[in-house]
Each structure stands twice: as structure tokens, then as C-alpha cells.
Design a protein around this motif. Structure first.
Motif, PDB file in Angstrom:
ATOM      1  N   GLN A   1       0.832  -1.204   0.000  1.00  0.00           N
ATOM      2  CA  GLN A   1       0.000   0.000   0.000  1.00  0.00           C
ATOM      3  C   GLN A   1       0.862   1.249   0.000  1.00  0.00           C
ATOM      4  O   GLN A   1       0.601   2.225   0.699  1.00  0.00           O
ATOM      5  N   GLU A   2       1.910   1.172  -0.804  1.00  0.00           N
ATOM      6  CA  GLU A   2       2.837   2.303  -0.915  1.00  0.00           C
ATOM      7  C   GLU A   2       3.607   2.186  -2.219  1.00  0.00           C
ATOM      8  O   GLU A   2       3.959   1.093  -2.638  1.00  0.00           O
ATOM      9  N   GLY A   3       3.859   3.335  -2.852  1.00  0.00           N
ATOM     10  CA  GLY A   3       4.637   3.333  -4.082  1.00  0.00           C
ATOM     11  C   GLY A   3       3.825   2.773  -5.236  1.00  0.00           C
ATOM     12  O   GLY A   3       2.609   2.622  -5.153  1.00  0.00           O
ATOM     13  N   GLY A   4       4.510   2.474  -6.303  1.00  0.00           N
ATOM     14  CA  GLY A   4       3.872   1.933  -7.492  1.00  0.00           C
ATOM     15  C   GLY A   4       4.834   1.011  -8.203  1.00  0.00           C
ATOM     16  O   GLY A   4       5.948   0.778  -7.720  1.00  0.00           O
ATOM     17  N   PRO A   5       4.404   0.480  -9.360  1.00  0.00           N
ATOM     18  CA  PRO A   5       5.260  -0.471 -10.079  1.00  0.00           C
ATOM     19  C   PRO A   5       6.664   0.066 -10.369  1.00  0.00           C
ATOM     20  O   PRO A   5       7.638  -0.677 -10.242  1.00  0.00           O
ATOM     21  N   ARG A   6       6.771   1.344 -10.714  1.00  0.00           N
ATOM     22  CA  ARG A   6       8.107   1.890 -11.029  1.00  0.00           C
ATOM     23  C   ARG A   6       9.021   1.894  -9.813  1.00  0.00           C
ATOM     24  O   ARG A   6      10.209   1.588  -9.920  1.00  0.00           O
TER      25      ARG A   6
ATOM     26  N   ARG B   1      12.428  -0.191  -9.441  1.00  0.00           N
ATOM     27  CA  ARG B   1      13.705   0.459  -9.106  1.00  0.00           C
ATOM     28  C   ARG B   1      14.389  -0.252  -7.932  1.00  0.00           C
ATOM     29  O   ARG B   1      15.588  -0.516  -7.977  1.00  0.00           O
ATOM     30  N   VAL B   2      13.615  -0.559  -6.906  1.00  0.00           N
ATOM     31  CA  VAL B   2      14.180  -1.281  -5.755  1.00  0.00           C
ATOM     32  C   VAL B   2      14.741  -2.628  -6.206  1.00  0.00           C
ATOM     33  O   VAL B   2      15.860  -3.001  -5.842  1.00  0.00           O
ATOM     34  N   MET B   3      13.974  -3.349  -7.030  1.00  0.00           N
ATOM     35  CA  MET B   3      14.438  -4.664  -7.481  1.00  0.00           C
ATOM     36  C   MET B   3      15.705  -4.533  -8.327  1.00  0.00           C
ATOM     37  O   MET B   3      16.605  -5.354  -8.216  1.00  0.00           O
ATOM     38  N   ALA B   4      15.783  -3.481  -9.149  1.00  0.00           N
ATOM     39  CA  ALA B   4      16.971  -3.283  -9.983  1.00  0.00           C
ATOM     40  C   ALA B   4      18.199  -2.996  -9.128  1.00  0.00           C
ATOM     41  O   ALA B   4      19.291  -3.483  -9.401  1.00  0.00           O
ATOM     42  N   LEU B   5      18.013  -2.215  -8.064  1.00  0.00           N
ATOM     43  CA  LEU B   5      19.153  -1.829  -7.225  1.00  0.00           C
ATOM     44  C   LEU B   5      19.553  -2.884  -6.210  1.00  0.00           C
ATOM     45  O   LEU B   5      20.725  -3.101  -5.956  1.00  0.00           O
TER      46      LEU B   5
END
Length: 119
Positions: A39-44, A48-52
Motif C-alpha cells: 500500500q505504498e509506491g507503485g510499479p516503477r 527500481r528497488v528490485m533493480a538496485l
């Protein structure tokens, strides 16, 4: 700047990675599903978290909504999917590179103990 240590992970990133670790073998959630779960943030933001930081968790279980494999990580992801029995859709002959995709109808996990099939 070097890679951040576990202790200094941003709180949101930590929570995204925790969700990725909950996804059972053979199942997936989309970037949007993870954001919705938190219930926070969005797909982007999740992407980004997954990429980093995603290398420390089963990153292949967090996917695009269309089931297309992560560019430049397709073969590594496929190895994981095949090992875990993740439902895949074989590519049509016309598909570029003939790579399968994740079968989202069958592989998507809703976070339940025994995931209900999505309709």
C-alpha cells in the motif's frame, strides 16, 4: 558510491525485498502487486528497488504484468522458473528470441496461504 549495506537499506526497499522473499517457489507477483501489497509506491518504485537491491532475494519472482522476462536476465530467470516449476507460456514462432513468458493466469500469487486462482 559502493553498494549499500543491509543496515542502510532504505525502509521502502527493505519492505519490497521482504515481500519478494514471501513469494513461494513457482509463483510470481507483478511490480504493481508488490506495491499494492505494501500500500505504498507503485510499479516503477518497486522495479527500481528490485533493480538496485533485488540480487539478494528471489528477484525472478517479481515480474512485469505481461509476464515478459526481464531483459538481459532472461536465461537466468528461465533456469529458476524451470527449477521451481513456474508455469510458462511457450513463445510463438513470431516472438523475438522465441523466449517463453510467465503464464500470469497460473503463476500469479495473491499473497494468500493457498493462492486462489485469479479469474
Amino acid at each position: 558510491m559502493g553498494r549499500m549495506s543491509e543496515e542502510s537499506l532504505p525502509e521502502y526497499a527493505e519492505r519490497v525485498l521482504e515481500v519478494a522473499e514471501l513469494i513461494p517457489p513457482g509463483r510470481v507477483m507483478t511490480y504493481g502487486d508488490v506495491a499494492e501489497w505494501l500500500q505504498e509506491g507503485g510499479p516503477r518504485q518497486v522495479g527500481r528497488v528490485m533493480a538496485l537491491y533485488g540480487g539478494a532475494v528471489p528477484w525472478w519472482r517479481v515480474v512485469r504484468a505481461d509476464g515478459v522476462l526481464l531483459p538481459s536476465h532472461e536465461l537466468r530467470a528461465l533456469d529458476h522458473y524451470r527449477a521451481e516449476g513456474t508455469p510458462l507460456k511457450e513463445a510463438s514462432r513470431a516472438a523475438e528470441g522465441h523466449l517463453p513468458r510467465v503464464d500470469m493466469k497460473r503463476a500469479r500469487w495473491d499473497g494468500g496461504e493457498h493462492a486462489e486462482p485469479h479469474t
